[in-house]
Design a protein around this motif. Structure first.
Motif, short mmCIF file in Angstrom:
data_model
loop_
_atom_site.label_atom_id
_atom_site.label_comp_id
_atom_site.label_asym_id
_atom_site.label_seq_id
_atom_site.Cartn_x
_atom_site.Cartn_y
_atom_site.Cartn_z
N VAL A 152 15.63 52.60 92.30
CA VAL A 152 16.34 51.85 93.33
C VAL A 152 17.84 51.77 93.05
N GLU A 153 18.22 52.03 91.78
CA GLU A 153 19.65 51.98 91.45
C GLU A 153 19.87 52.64 90.10
N GLN A 178 24.17 46.88 93.16
CA GLN A 178 24.34 47.12 94.59
C GLN A 178 23.05 46.91 95.37
N SER A 179 21.91 47.03 94.71
CA SER A 179 20.63 46.87 95.40
C SER A 179 20.19 45.41 95.39
N GLU A 180 19.40 45.05 96.40
CA GLU A 180 18.87 43.69 96.48
C GLU A 180 17.97 43.39 95.28
#
Length: 478
Positions: free
Chosen positions: A225-226, A238-240
């Motif tokens: 995811v990152e 930057q990702s939730e």
């Protein structure tokens, strides 16, 4: 020839309900990569796919470059000749890596002799030096079963590192360690890239990832995811999900609701003293745990935290002092072990182990499904054996099992040391909620002072000058 010491290109893992999306990474000489993510996200499976040690029922695809040599990820046996010499794994579970019949120094010396090629005398000298550097000089003559979880982990670290492999994969190398020991292991890990090797680390400890630096990859449900430089990702994700991961550090947790009116204690002690191996662990210790109360226990490794729990549970005698336990609870005094592999039979599937528990103690089988849901455990895991799931998943099964017994007192020995920050927070919040709801007193051991401060109603500190002990109510919780 590839310029990378370690390269994974499009590695996928599938089978038995597991799907790890294509994963790629490249590590040059001096490179550092850390995998972060929730329990069960696939971090350890990626390491096992590189090593060629995936559990039965899982298969890898993709291409690997290891120390300049190309490999097909699907051919697991092709990498065995590299183990110890060019590719080393520091395992998540030391109990799976250590011979229970061999003393610690001999296990480390064996690696020095048969992997590094030293003669018997030089191998033994090197082994003692390694153990001393890790603060284990007194543990060299002990068997793995005589060591704490953190000590066993450091012995496994020394044995795996003895061959001098240029590529090191470290799977949760600092779990269960206090801050000084954790920092020492981080420094040792850093030696590999500093000497021109490559380091791939899997950890739940965000501070360890910060200290190691290099690149960080955040995984969730088998997907990246990152990723990016550690300083950037761990300061400004930057990702939730990355933000949730940072918010789950114990120092940011909200405090639970106060206990309220205290009732007669479920366990109390006065004037306790205990020595082991000619060394005094504690003396003149008095305490009490009320129904629903969460009492934290802190102190350096080897100060007697687990010993205190065994005494309160009645499985070890005190040298002096008195202990009183509430009556009328035949299954009321239970323990959550720091190392769940030591508490589960490795030969049976988890469904069978739970069935046996229900049958033996005439428990309510209907309570299993809702507890699994609250603990975030997938029902598909019931078909696997303890060694075929992650350490964090197995620890949550241990929590599930002990809650089914509805204890009045629970000694929880580092119960979330294998869990990622998000799952750790959810699990401990659930443990506090259930303790309050079921009026179960909990004694919680942790090496994380921030966690103890946020979760506990009061704390007991062991160790320090002359082994003085103290019990104090945390003013922040008053």
């Amino acid at each position: 020839m590839s310029p990378y010491l370690l390269q994974a290109e499009g590695v996928t893992i599938r089978g038995e309900g597991v799907t790890i999306a294509p994963f790629s990474c490249s590590l040059e000489a001096g490179g550092r990569l850390t995998l972060l993510g929730e329990t069960g996200s696939g971090k350890s499976l990626i390491a096992q796919a590189i090593m060629g040690t995936l559990p039965r029922g899982l298969a890898a695809r993709g291409q690997l470059v290891i120390d300049g040599e190309d490999f097909d990820a699907a051919d697991a046996t092709s990498r065995r000749a590299l183990w110890g010499h060019r590719l080393a794994l520091l395992p998540q579970e030391p109990w799976h890596a250590l011979d229970p019949t061999m003393r610690s120094v001999s296990q480390v010396a064996e690696s020095h002799r048969h992997v590094a090629g030293r003669d018997r005398r030089a191998a033994l000298q090197a082994a003692w030096a390694d153990l001393a550097e890790l603060g284990l000089a007194e543990a060299g003559g002990k068997l793995p079963g005589e060591l704490s979880g953190g000590m066993a982990q450091r012995v496994a670290f020394a044995a795996a590192s003895a061959g001098g492999a240029p590529i090191v994969i470290a799977d949760e190398p600092t779990k269960g360690l206090d801050a000084p020991r954790r920092n020492a292991v981080v420094e040792l890990l850093a030696r590999t890239p500093e000497a021109g090797g490559a380091l791939l680390t899997i950890t739940h400890d965000i501070d360890v990832a910060r200290r190691l630096g290099g690149e960080v990859v955040i995984l969730r449900q088998g997907q990246v995811v990152e990723r990016g430089p550690a300083q950037q990702v761990l300061a400004h994700p930057q990702s939730e999900y990355g933000q949730r991961l940072l918010d789950a550090e114990p120092s940011r947790w909200p405090r639970p609701q106060p206990l309220g009116e205290r009732q007669a204690p479920v366990v109390s002690a006065s004037g306790l003293a205990k020595s082991r191996g000619g060394r005094e662990l504690f003396r003149n210790l008095s305490l009490e745990v009320s129904p629903g109360e969460i009492v934290g226990v802190v102190g350096p490794a080897g100060c007697g935290k687990s010993t205190l729990g065994d005494m309160l549970l009645g499985v070890m005698h005190a040298d002096s002092g008195e202990i009183h336990r509430a009556t009328g609870h035949p299954l009321g005094f239970q323990k959550l072990y720091q190392d769940p592999p030591a508490a589960f039979s490795a030969h049976w599937r988890l469904a069978r182990l739970l069935d046996d528990l229900v049958h033996r103690h005439r428990l309510d089988r209907a309570a299993i499904a809702p507890l699994m849901a609250r603990l975030g455990l997938d029902e598909n895991l019931l078909g696997r054996r303890p060694g075929e799931i992650s350490g964090g998943e197995l620890q949550r099964f241990a929590i599930l099992r002990v809650l089914l017994l509805e204890p009045c007192f629970l000694f929880a020995d580092e119960p979330t040391s294998r869990l990622d920050p998000i799952t750790q927070r959810q699990t401990l919040e659930l443990l506090v909620e259930l303790a309050r709801e079921r009026r179960c007193g909990v004694m919680l051991v942790s090496h994380d002072p921030a966690l103890i401060e946020r979760i506990c109603d009061k704390r007991i500190s062991l160790g320090g000058p002359a082994s003085v002990t103290k019990q104090e109510r945390d003013p922040a919780m008053a």
